[in-house]
Design a protein around this motif. Structure first.
Motif, PDB file in Angstrom:
ATOM      1  N   SER A  80      -8.507  -1.470  -7.597  1.00  0.00           N
ATOM      2  CA  SER A  80      -8.548  -0.117  -7.966  1.00  0.00           C
ATOM      3  C   SER A  80      -7.404  -0.004  -9.281  1.00  0.00           C
ATOM      4  O   SER A  80      -7.766   0.652 -10.064  1.00  0.00           O
ATOM      5  N   ILE A  81      -6.369  -0.823  -9.233  1.00  0.00           N
ATOM      6  CA  ILE A  81      -5.513  -0.508 -10.143  1.00  0.00           C
ATOM      7  C   ILE A  81      -5.797  -0.989 -11.594  1.00  0.00           C
ATOM      8  O   ILE A  81      -5.230  -0.618 -12.402  1.00  0.00           O
ATOM      9  N   LEU A  82      -6.223  -2.142 -11.142  1.00  0.00           N
ATOM     10  CA  LEU A  82      -6.794  -2.968 -12.733  1.00  0.00           C
ATOM     11  C   LEU A  82      -7.927  -2.235 -13.387  1.00  0.00           C
ATOM     12  O   LEU A  82      -7.862  -2.447 -14.485  1.00  0.00           O
ATOM     13  N   PHE A  83      -9.050  -1.779 -12.573  1.00  0.00           N
ATOM     14  CA  PHE A  83     -10.117  -1.285 -13.129  1.00  0.00           C
ATOM     15  C   PHE A  83     -10.716  -0.047 -13.019  1.00  0.00           C
ATOM     16  O   PHE A  83     -11.415   0.264 -13.719  1.00  0.00           O
ATOM     17  N   GLN A  84     -10.127   0.837 -12.171  1.00  0.00           N
ATOM     18  CA  GLN A  84     -10.574   2.037 -12.075  1.00  0.00           C
ATOM     19  C   GLN A  84     -10.325   3.097 -12.968  1.00  0.00           C
ATOM     20  O   GLN A  84      -9.384   3.548 -12.903  1.00  0.00           O
ATOM     21  N   ARG A  85     -11.120   3.428 -13.806  1.00  0.00           N
ATOM     22  CA  ARG A  85     -10.959   4.147 -14.757  1.00  0.00           C
ATOM     23  C   ARG A  85     -12.327   4.371 -15.667  1.00  0.00           C
ATOM     24  O   ARG A  85     -13.118   3.462 -15.486  1.00  0.00           O
ATOM     25  N   GLY A  86     -12.376   5.505 -16.262  1.00  0.00           N
ATOM     26  CA  GLY A  86     -13.720   5.861 -17.131  1.00  0.00           C
ATOM     27  C   GLY A  86     -14.863   5.588 -16.154  1.00  0.00           C
ATOM     28  O   GLY A  86     -14.987   6.365 -15.166  1.00  0.00           O
ATOM     29  N   GLU A  87     -15.886   4.692 -16.493  1.00  0.00           N
ATOM     30  CA  GLU A  87     -17.170   4.772 -15.888  1.00  0.00           C
ATOM     31  C   GLU A  87     -16.878   3.790 -14.440  1.00  0.00           C
ATOM     32  O   GLU A  87     -17.733   3.740 -13.458  1.00  0.00           O
ATOM     33  N   PHE A  88     -15.743   3.162 -14.290  1.00  0.00           N
ATOM     34  CA  PHE A  88     -15.540   2.419 -13.031  1.00  0.00           C
ATOM     35  C   PHE A  88     -14.884   3.404 -12.144  1.00  0.00           C
ATOM     36  O   PHE A  88     -13.604   3.634 -11.850  1.00  0.00           O
ATOM     37  N   ASP A  89     -15.503   4.097 -11.217  1.00  0.00           N
ATOM     38  CA  ASP A  89     -14.981   4.817 -10.274  1.00  0.00           C
ATOM     39  C   ASP A  89     -14.352   4.385  -8.860  1.00  0.00           C
ATOM     40  O   ASP A  89     -14.665   3.074  -8.746  1.00  0.00           O
ATOM     41  N   LEU A 126       2.591   4.947 -12.069  1.00  0.00           N
ATOM     42  CA  LEU A 126       2.735   4.648 -10.472  1.00  0.00           C
ATOM     43  C   LEU A 126       2.145   3.585  -9.850  1.00  0.00           C
ATOM     44  O   LEU A 126       2.553   2.852  -9.307  1.00  0.00           O
ATOM     45  N   ARG A 127       0.725   3.827 -10.341  1.00  0.00           N
ATOM     46  CA  ARG A 127      -0.175   2.626  -9.813  1.00  0.00           C
ATOM     47  C   ARG A 127       0.194   1.209 -10.177  1.00  0.00           C
ATOM     48  O   ARG A 127       0.008   0.320  -9.528  1.00  0.00           O
ATOM     49  N   VAL A 128       0.506   1.387 -11.405  1.00  0.00           N
ATOM     50  CA  VAL A 128       0.726   0.009 -12.222  1.00  0.00           C
ATOM     51  C   VAL A 128       1.967  -0.525 -11.539  1.00  0.00           C
ATOM     52  O   VAL A 128       2.240  -1.678 -10.884  1.00  0.00           O
ATOM     53  N   THR A 129       3.184   0.207 -11.190  1.00  0.00           N
ATOM     54  CA  THR A 129       4.270  -0.226 -10.652  1.00  0.00           C
ATOM     55  C   THR A 129       4.181  -0.713  -9.408  1.00  0.00           C
ATOM     56  O   THR A 129       4.463  -1.557  -8.791  1.00  0.00           O
ATOM     57  N   ALA A 130       3.031   0.006  -8.511  1.00  0.00           N
ATOM     58  CA  ALA A 130       2.731  -0.458  -7.001  1.00  0.00           C
ATOM     59  C   ALA A 130       2.160  -1.914  -7.296  1.00  0.00           C
ATOM     60  O   ALA A 130       2.480  -2.655  -6.380  1.00  0.00           O
ATOM     61  N   LEU A 131       1.277  -2.165  -8.379  1.00  0.00           N
ATOM     62  CA  LEU A 131       0.532  -3.522  -8.352  1.00  0.00           C
ATOM     63  C   LEU A 131       1.700  -4.602  -8.651  1.00  0.00           C
ATOM     64  O   LEU A 131       1.799  -5.473  -8.189  1.00  0.00           O
ATOM     65  N   VAL A 132       2.813  -4.319  -9.407  1.00  0.00           N
ATOM     66  CA  VAL A 132       3.969  -5.104  -9.914  1.00  0.00           C
ATOM     67  C   VAL A 132       4.794  -5.347  -8.615  1.00  0.00           C
ATOM     68  O   VAL A 132       5.281  -6.514  -8.419  1.00  0.00           O
ATOM     69  N   LEU A 133       4.847  -4.489  -7.852  1.00  0.00           N
ATOM     70  CA  LEU A 133       5.723  -4.630  -6.642  1.00  0.00           C
ATOM     71  C   LEU A 133       4.964  -5.457  -5.572  1.00  0.00           C
ATOM     72  O   LEU A 133       5.609  -6.361  -4.956  1.00  0.00           O
ATOM     73  N   LEU A 134       3.585  -5.174  -5.537  1.00  0.00           N
ATOM     74  CA  LEU A 134       3.096  -6.059  -4.649  1.00  0.00           C
ATOM     75  C   LEU A 134       2.913  -7.567  -5.076  1.00  0.00           C
ATOM     76  O   LEU A 134       3.053  -8.311  -4.400  1.00  0.00           O
ATOM     77  N   VAL A 135       2.669  -7.866  -6.366  1.00  0.00           N
ATOM     78  CA  VAL A 135       2.668  -9.243  -6.898  1.00  0.00           C
ATOM     79  C   VAL A 135       4.036  -9.656  -6.541  1.00  0.00           C
ATOM     80  O   VAL A 135       4.229 -10.894  -6.452  1.00  0.00           O
ATOM     81  N   GLY A 136       4.873  -9.126  -7.087  1.00  0.00           N
ATOM     82  CA  GLY A 136       6.547  -9.490  -7.232  1.00  0.00           C
ATOM     83  C   GLY A 136       6.777  -9.672  -5.840  1.00  0.00           C
ATOM     84  O   GLY A 136       7.687 -10.775  -5.513  1.00  0.00           O
ATOM     85  N   GLY A 137       6.715  -8.500  -4.905  1.00  0.00           N
ATOM     86  CA  GLY A 137       7.166  -8.865  -3.429  1.00  0.00           C
ATOM     87  C   GLY A 137       6.699 -10.042  -2.924  1.00  0.00           C
ATOM     88  O   GLY A 137       7.511 -10.809  -2.338  1.00  0.00           O
ATOM     89  N   GLY A 138       5.291 -10.298  -2.970  1.00  0.00           N
ATOM     90  CA  GLY A 138       4.536 -11.329  -2.406  1.00  0.00           C
ATOM     91  C   GLY A 138       5.112 -12.441  -2.761  1.00  0.00           C
ATOM     92  O   GLY A 138       5.104 -13.625  -2.295  1.00  0.00           O
ATOM     93  N   ILE A 192       5.035   1.038   2.644  1.00  0.00           N
ATOM     94  CA  ILE A 192       5.582   1.249   1.741  1.00  0.00           C
ATOM     95  C   ILE A 192       5.238   2.119   0.239  1.00  0.00           C
ATOM     96  O   ILE A 192       5.574   3.052  -0.381  1.00  0.00           O
ATOM     97  N   LEU A 193       4.187   1.273  -0.012  1.00  0.00           N
ATOM     98  CA  LEU A 193       3.370   1.690  -1.521  1.00  0.00           C
ATOM     99  C   LEU A 193       2.373   2.873  -1.453  1.00  0.00           C
ATOM    100  O   LEU A 193       2.004   3.149  -2.639  1.00  0.00           O
ATOM    101  N   PRO A 194       1.729   2.992  -0.177  1.00  0.00           N
ATOM    102  CA  PRO A 194       0.926   4.214  -0.401  1.00  0.00           C
ATOM    103  C   PRO A 194       1.040   5.463  -1.403  1.00  0.00           C
ATOM    104  O   PRO A 194       0.112   5.902  -1.885  1.00  0.00           O
ATOM    105  N   PRO A 195       2.054   5.874  -1.219  1.00  0.00           N
ATOM    106  CA  PRO A 195       2.442   7.276  -1.948  1.00  0.00           C
ATOM    107  C   PRO A 195       2.316   7.014  -3.616  1.00  0.00           C
ATOM    108  O   PRO A 195       1.984   7.731  -4.280  1.00  0.00           O
ATOM    109  N   LEU A 196       2.786   5.442  -3.837  1.00  0.00           N
ATOM    110  CA  LEU A 196       2.388   5.251  -5.387  1.00  0.00           C
ATOM    111  C   LEU A 196       1.104   5.113  -5.636  1.00  0.00           C
ATOM    112  O   LEU A 196       0.435   5.229  -6.965  1.00  0.00           O
ATOM    113  N   TYR A 197       0.187   4.644  -4.770  1.00  0.00           N
ATOM    114  CA  TYR A 197      -1.321   4.634  -5.029  1.00  0.00           C
ATOM    115  C   TYR A 197      -1.956   5.728  -5.565  1.00  0.00           C
ATOM    116  O   TYR A 197      -2.764   5.859  -6.146  1.00  0.00           O
ATOM    117  N   ALA A 198      -1.453   6.825  -4.730  1.00  0.00           N
ATOM    118  CA  ALA A 198      -1.970   8.333  -5.249  1.00  0.00           C
ATOM    119  C   ALA A 198      -1.407   8.893  -6.416  1.00  0.00           C
ATOM    120  O   ALA A 198      -1.884   9.826  -6.846  1.00  0.00           O
TER     121      ALA A 198
END
Length: 530
Positions: A334-343, A477-489, A466-472
């Protein structure tokens, strides 16, 4: 540890290419989304890439590289260059003829490989046209693979490693600059693929010339050395392309599903192949020459240790990658691709395909780690036989799972077939006495698994609490959530691995240390640009 330094070098260069590839994929998702034009382009891209993997890069390298190195060591550089020139002439003749036949028969080729497009004139006609444009890419990238193999044998790795980056940059430029001037972005991308292949060939030919390798175009003529080359290449073609064959089976069946299925599988496979491309390719390219040299010296104990360390390194990176994709596939897509025609629905369908592909991720990586154990012993036939078993399993599983799971069933079938292939490779190596797990691998394997499970728990906490508020939120903020996911993991896995003894800091320092004998370093990494 020079083997692991080579792996780190190749992996770093491949990662740069993958980053450029993700930028490309983000733009493809924006310009094409998932629909008839996207499906047609992905078919046109899959075909030349499939034959490239099957005949040009994987199989050709498996046969050509050890022969070129052997001739250079035994007969001198002039004889090796003559062998390369004669191989170039044969390769040009074969790929030009194959490309010409494919161009003439392209409608039949599309009917064969995407039969579901026949009832959709828009997708079928566009697939034929775009594939006619992209297919000559095979010719140029095949010639480039020969130049790259020669350069790698001579210890020059940068040029070959940079070629995928060149292609990605050309495709990015094509989307941005050509799309406004053609009927749709599919045409811009197709012409960019062809231009990128030509540029890759010219780039490597120039670097070879700069290195004193000026390959002359000779009259095609078979001799004993070229016959030996073809005897190695022909079986290796199926072995090197086993995973690609599995994906094409999925493509054929996906074309029978509703529009968008081909695209879901493409985007999901791009994420899944990140680890395979960076880790699997790096290990395979560094491992083959290392094992070949050790076996040539009859250092069987050293070859056994090398194979175990390669498997250990593969597990160290593949297992956490697998669990990460299983835990959080939707946020990643969702964070990487969801934009434009990618719904949002496209993101959801793609994420479940990614989940299924991730099941087989360790299998993909470990298969690449096992195959050099056969090729280094000049055995290209056994991996073919085992690959045919996995292909048959993939077809059977696909037919069984597709009615109930749709495109997800196809991804799961591919993953399970890849895992079966790995188990067969490991079993055969062990049965022949070419491999057995040593005490260190056995000790490290369970520690790696526990560390990966600890990381999975942290990812679940981040994703669900922790991150659901950033997803919305907005894109930043969504990119920040992905960075926190990757970095935290990543941090959680590293700490757990260090605490459990799955890896040690001293090993990583040694991994990156330059070998003392500079002349031997290139021999450890003759395919670093793969």
């Amino acid at each position: 540890m020079s083997l692991f330094r080579a792996i780190a070098t190749v992996g770093g260069l491949t990662m740069a290419s993958r980053i450029a590839g993700f930028v490309r994929d983000l733009l493809i998702a924006r310009y094409l989304g998932a629909g008839p034009v996207a499906d047609a382009f992905f078919v046109s891209l899959r075909l030349p890439n499939f034959f490239r993997s099957l005949f040009a890069e994987g199989a050709f390298t498996a046969g050509f590289l050890p022969l070129f190195s052997h001739i250079q060591a035994k007969e001198g550089r002039a004889a090796a260059q003559l062998f390369a020139e004669r191989a170039l002439a044969i390769l040009l003749l074969v790929t030009f003829g194959f490309t010409l036949i494919a161009q003439i028969a392209m409608p039949a080729v599309i009917i064969l490989l995407a039969p579901g497009f026949v009832d959709d004139p828009q997708r079928f006609d566009l697939s034929v046209t775009l594939t006619i444009i992209t297919f000559p890419y095979l010719l140029f990238v095949s010639l480039a693979s020969l130049y790259g193999a020669v350069l790698n044998c001579l210890g020059r790795f940068f040029a070959m490693a940079a070629t995928p980056i060149l292609l990605n940059l050309v495709m990015i430029a094509g989307m941005l600059l050509l799309t406004p001037h053609v009927s749709n972005a599919g045409y811009a991308l197709a012409w960019s693929v062809l231009a990128g292949g030509i540029l890759q060939f010219l780039w490597l030919a120039w670097d070879a010339w700069r290195s004193g390798i000026d390959l002359r175009l000779r009259r095609p003529r078979l001799n004993d050395k070229l016959r030996r080359l073809f005897r190695l290449i022909l079986p290796a073609a199926l072995g090197a392309g086993a995973t690609q064959v599995n994906l094409v089976v999925g493509l054929i069946l996906a074309s029978l599903l509703p529009a968008g299925a081909v695209s879901y599988l493409f985007y999901a496979d791009r994420i899944n192949q990140l680890t395979v491309g960076v880790v699997g390719v790096a290990i395979a390219t560094a491992l083959l020459p290392t094992l070949s040299a050790q076996l040539a010296r009859e250092d069987h104990a050293g070859a056994l240790a090398t194979q175990n360390r390669a498997l250990e390194f593969a597990l160290l990176l593949a297992l956490p990658s697998c669990l990460a994709l299983l835990m959080v596939p939707f946020p990643i897509i969702s964070i990487l691709f969801q934009r434009g025609e990618f719904d949002a629905e496209t993101a959801r369908q793609t994420s479940v395909a990614l989940f299924a592909y991730a099941v087989g991720l360790p299998g993909y990586v470990l298969a690449r780690t096992c195959t050099p154990g056969f090729h280094a012993r000049q055995d290209t036939r056994t991996p073919v036989k085992l690959a045919l078993v996995s292909i048959a399993a993939n077809i059977g599983l696909s037919l069984a799972l597709m009615p109930g799971l749709g495109h997800v069933g196809l991804a799961l079938a591919t993953a399970l077939a890849a895992s079966l292939n790995t188990l067969l490779l490991l079993h055969t190596l062990r049965r022949r006495g070419h491999w057995r797990a040593d005490a260190r691998l056995k000790s490290r394997a369970w520690r790696i698994l526990v560390a990966a499970l600890a990381m999975a728990a942290v990812l679940a906490l981040l994703d669900r609490v922790i991150l659901p508020p950033l997803y919305a939120g907005p894109f930043a903020l969504r990119v920040t959530a992905l960075v926190l996911l990757v970095g935290g993991g990543g941090i959680a896995y590293l700490l757990a691995a260090l605490l459990l003894g799955a890896t040690r800091p001293a090993e990583w320092k040694s991994m990156l240390r330059r070998p003392r004998a500079a002349k031997t370093a290139p021999a450890m990494d003759p395919m670093a640009g793969g």
